[in-house]
Motif scaffolding. Structure first.
Motif, PDB file in Angstrom:
ATOM      1  N   GLN A 194      14.330  18.223  52.501  1.00  0.00           N
ATOM      2  CA  GLN A 194      14.629  17.262  51.433  1.00  0.00           C
ATOM      3  C   GLN A 194      13.427  17.096  50.506  1.00  0.00           C
ATOM      4  N   LEU A 195      12.738  18.177  50.175  1.00  0.00           N
ATOM      5  CA  LEU A 195      11.514  18.077  49.390  1.00  0.00           C
ATOM      6  C   LEU A 195      11.748  17.396  48.038  1.00  0.00           C
ATOM      7  N   PRO A 196      12.531  17.975  47.133  1.00  0.00           N
ATOM      8  CA  PRO A 196      12.723  17.302  45.836  1.00  0.00           C
ATOM      9  C   PRO A 196      13.413  15.947  45.972  1.00  0.00           C
ATOM     10  N   GLN A 197      14.343  15.836  46.927  1.00  0.00           N
ATOM     11  CA  GLN A 197      15.097  14.597  47.083  1.00  0.00           C
ATOM     12  C   GLN A 197      14.211  13.441  47.534  1.00  0.00           C
ATOM     13  N   GLN A 198      13.130  13.720  48.228  1.00  0.00           N
ATOM     14  CA  GLN A 198      12.217  12.671  48.681  1.00  0.00           C
ATOM     15  C   GLN A 198      11.103  12.396  47.677  1.00  0.00           C
TER      16      GLN A 198
END
Length: 181
Positions: free
Chosen positions: A33-37
């Motif tokens: 969840q890199l971009p989502q976090q």
């Protein structure tokens, strides 16, 4: 913050840090969840109060999945991965006021053409080397911290570091025997 299963690493880091006199508390973001976090406001990561954010990535989810005969496509994939890491690290600094920790990626023990892999720009080996150069440049110019996984894996031995079965079964980027290096 990882694009692979990081639970084992997150569990081992506090004990490894204590060996060096550092009290470490780990906040583990949800899997891949890199971009989502990082980009939205109000995420669990942004509420965590972290002093630094470790961006842990594996080459496979970044699109560096093998040798390509299309050298331009290989270059686009590497630049895309560098761009993603740059945007994540920059946003972490901007919105959270903390430094990002990036790491180089270990080479794989696989080879398509043996020694020629070092010369062919489309080889996976060359793509990982260019990606690592880009990561080192980001850390040098962007003020991010660096952990040299490439060196750690080479020190442990690439065959001992990588485990294809563990990647397929649990998305583990390295063998559990490599913890804690």
């Amino acid at each position: 913050l990882a694009n692979y299963t990081s639970r084992y690493l997150a569990d081992a880091l506090p004990a490894a840090a204590l060996r060096h006199g550092v009290m470490l508390e780990v906040f583990e973001a949800p899997y891949d969840q890199l971009p989502q976090q990082v980009f939205p406001a109000g995420t669990d990561l942004k509420k965590s109060g972290c002093d630094a954010v470790f961006i842990a990535v594996d080459h496979r989810p970044l699109g560096i999945t093998g040798s390509l005969t299309d050298v331009e496509e290989a270059g686009r994939r590497v630049q895309g991965a560098i761009g993603l890491l740059d945007s994540l690290a920059t946003e972490i600094g901007r919105s959270m006021g903390v430094r990002a920790i990036l790491h180089t990626l270990p080479q794989t023990p696989d080879s398509l053409t043996g020694s020629y892999d070092a010369l062919f720009a489309g080889s996976q080996r060359a793509q990982i080397a260019r990606l690592n150069d880009g990561i080192r440049t980001l850390c040098g110019s962007g003020g991010h911290m660096l952990i040299d996984f490439e060196f750690l894996a080479a020190s442990a031995g690439l065959s001992a570091w990588h485990d294809a079965k563990l990647w397929q079964a649990a998305r583990l980027p390295f063998h559990l025997d490599a913890i804690p290096l």
